[in-house]
Design an enzyme around this catalytic site. Structure first.
Site, PDB file in Angstrom:
ATOM      1  N   CYS A  63     -14.940   2.793   0.058  1.00 36.25           N
ATOM      2  CA  CYS A  63     -13.991   3.670  -0.626  1.00 36.25           C
ATOM      3  C   CYS A  63     -14.662   4.334  -1.836  1.00 36.25           C
ATOM      4  O   CYS A  63     -15.549   5.159  -1.670  1.00 36.25           O
ATOM      5  CB  CYS A  63     -12.736   2.901  -1.008  1.00 36.25           C
ATOM      6  N   HIS A  98     -10.961  -0.309   4.064  1.00 37.91           N
ATOM      7  CA  HIS A  98     -10.918  -1.625   3.426  1.00 37.91           C
ATOM      8  C   HIS A  98     -10.502  -2.683   4.442  1.00 37.91           C
ATOM      9  O   HIS A  98      -9.791  -2.392   5.406  1.00 37.91           O
ATOM     10  CB  HIS A  98      -9.885  -1.642   2.293  1.00 37.91           C
TER      11      HIS A  98
END
Length: 487
Positions: free
Chosen positions: A331, A428
């Site tokens: 991310c 994630h």
């Protein structure tokens, strides 16, 4: 169905409220009750994504799991995600409302109590027991006016409160007795007992201290809970909970960013016997013997990239790469690995464009549109299943995206350098997949035989057993009161 409710408040932050609620949820579910966790207001950058595409605190997602429920935005209707020392993104019932400075938030909480009450009553209509978790401490008297997290909410819903003190940090008698001393009568009337948490050693040695608290406060002692040694096996709630984990020879190094977010990516790795996860604090160099440098997610990518450079970690990462080391960015960490990060609309603050670490030939443009979704993917190497989630504001493109190493439906996800030693992805939670994690560690030269999700379930059961032994759960349940019906 008429639900009952009980609220767990603490004498301070990080006294173990979240873990207690998770363990109590599992214990009461095993007794045949349908249980739901609830926290009206949470502050954390470690968010979970719900099936409907909303955000809640990671702790409430774990508590939902302990209760055998899917996470839902009603379990945490107000989530504050700090973006700076003085401001936070405000999430209401799973959706981003905007960013507010701390002072502005304290002055204007318009609609937040109403949203919390709406979620609470909707949740209570579906279960037998609501376990409410407070935030911080009710003794913060400067925050009492307009409070929706502790006694303000308890009074609004007429919930009984159990006060938890943490003996591990010292002064637990003063913590609990001092809390009583500063509370107003209407708040004191809500408290029905206390628990002393995180005791190490022979708990009988604290019998006199426990009795002294009961004598001074008039509140019954509901239990003295010893330290639960398996807590590290459960997903960490916030940055105060993350720690290095000594394991085997595979060394994964993680720079501790100032605004680190969604670091539950580390939990399945830390649970591996062959893996040592080393969290590097500010002021310390990244070790030169790492197998992998993992740059985690961030709530403020540009700010944390500057912070990373201020520690000299950019030099360490580039040196690690020159030595033939592997690097993974997730991310915000993925965005940092690229050539540039452009924030033309000032999504993270002041508009501008900065140079990234340049280890991936990609470019990121920030946007006001936030992607929040559960994601199912497969690895392009071996077609292994991966389940995770995405929470990000920004789009990354460039030549290295042609070597994406994950596939989400028809969409390629992530980027890889030509030699495959630098990887980035927005996904994630990917290491929760046992086959994928095993393949990834194999690429570093190590074996994996762990089952992460099964380990979490076993730990939740062990936590419930622990609380059964040290808390009078029948008495605790008897103190829960019916949720008042809406007029």
């Amino acid at each position: 169905m008429t639900a009952r409710a009980l609220m767990i408040q603490g004498t301070g932050s990080n006294v173990g409220k979240s873990l207690l609620v998770a363990g109590l949820a599992r214990a009461f579910v095993r007794r045949g009750l349908k249980v739901a966790p609830f926290k009206s207001q949470n502050m954390s950058n470690n968010a979970a994504v719900t099936p409907e595409g909303g955000e809640i605190g990671r702790a409430q997602a774990l508590q939902a799991r302990a209760a055998g429920l899917a996470p839902h935005v009603d379990m945490n209707p107000v989530l504050l995600k700090p973006e700076s020392d003085t401001g936070a993104q405000v999430i209401v019932q799973g959706k981003r409302r905007g960013t507010q400075a701390a002072g502005s938030f304290m002055r204007d909480k318009t609609g937040l109590l109403e949203a919390a009450l709406d979620s609470y009553h909707r949740l209570a209509a579906q279960v037998d027991l609501v376990l409410i978790e407070g935030a911080g401490s009710p003794a913060e008297t400067n925050l009492r006016q307009g409070d929706i997290a502790n006694m303000g909410f308890a009074c609004a819903v007429q919930a009984p409160v159990v006060l938890v003190g943490d003996i591990h940090r010292g002064g637990v008698i003063a913590q609990i007795v001092g809390t009583q001393a500063v509370l107003e009568h209407q708040d004191l009337d809500r408290i029905v007992g206390f628990i002393v948490n995180r005791f190490r050693g022979d708990i009988s040695l604290f019998d006199a201290g426990r009795d002294d608290i009961a004598r001074r406060t008039g509140w019954p002692a509901l239990g003295v809970v010893p330290w639960f040694w398996g807590a590290w096996k459960l997903p960490a709630e916030d940055m105060m909970d993350i720690a290095s984990r000594k394991g085997g020879a595979c060394k994964i190094v993680v720079p501790q960013l100032e605004r680190m977010a969604n670091f539950d990516d580390l939990d399945p790795l830390a649970a591996e016997p062959e893996v040592t996860v080393e969290i590097i604090p500010a002021g310390k160099a990244l070790p030169g013997d790492a197998d992998l440098v993992l740059i985690p997610g961030s709530k403020s990518t540009i700010g944390d990239l500057a912070y990373l450079r201020a520690q000299g970690w950019d030099i360490d990462i580039l040196a690690h790469h020159r030595r033939g080391g592997h690097i993974l960015g997730l991310c915000g960490g993925y965005q940092m690995l690229g050539k540039t990060i452009d924030d033309p609309h000032g999504v993270e603050g002041t508009p501008g464009k900065v140079a990234g670490l340049g280890l991936l030939d990609v470019h990121t443009v920030m946007s006001d549109e936030k992607r929040v979704t559960l994601t199912t993917a497969t690895s392009r190497d071996g077609d292994l299943p991966v389940s995770g989630y995405e929470i990000h504001m920004g789009r990354t493109t460039g030549p290295d995206c042609s070597r994406a190493w994950l596939q989400v439906g028809a969409r390629a996800e992530g980027a890889a350098s030509a030699d495959g030693r630098v990887l980035g992805s927005y996904l994630h939670g990917l290491f929760s997949s046992d086959p994928f994690r095993a393949r990834f560690l194999s690429s570093l030269g190590y074996d994996s035989h762990s089952q992460y999700d099964a380990g979490v379930e076993q730990t939740l059961d062990a936590l419930a057993d622990h609380l059964e032994q040290h808390i009078d759960l029948e008495l605790l349940l008897s103190l829960a009161t019916e949720v008042p019906r809406l007029e």
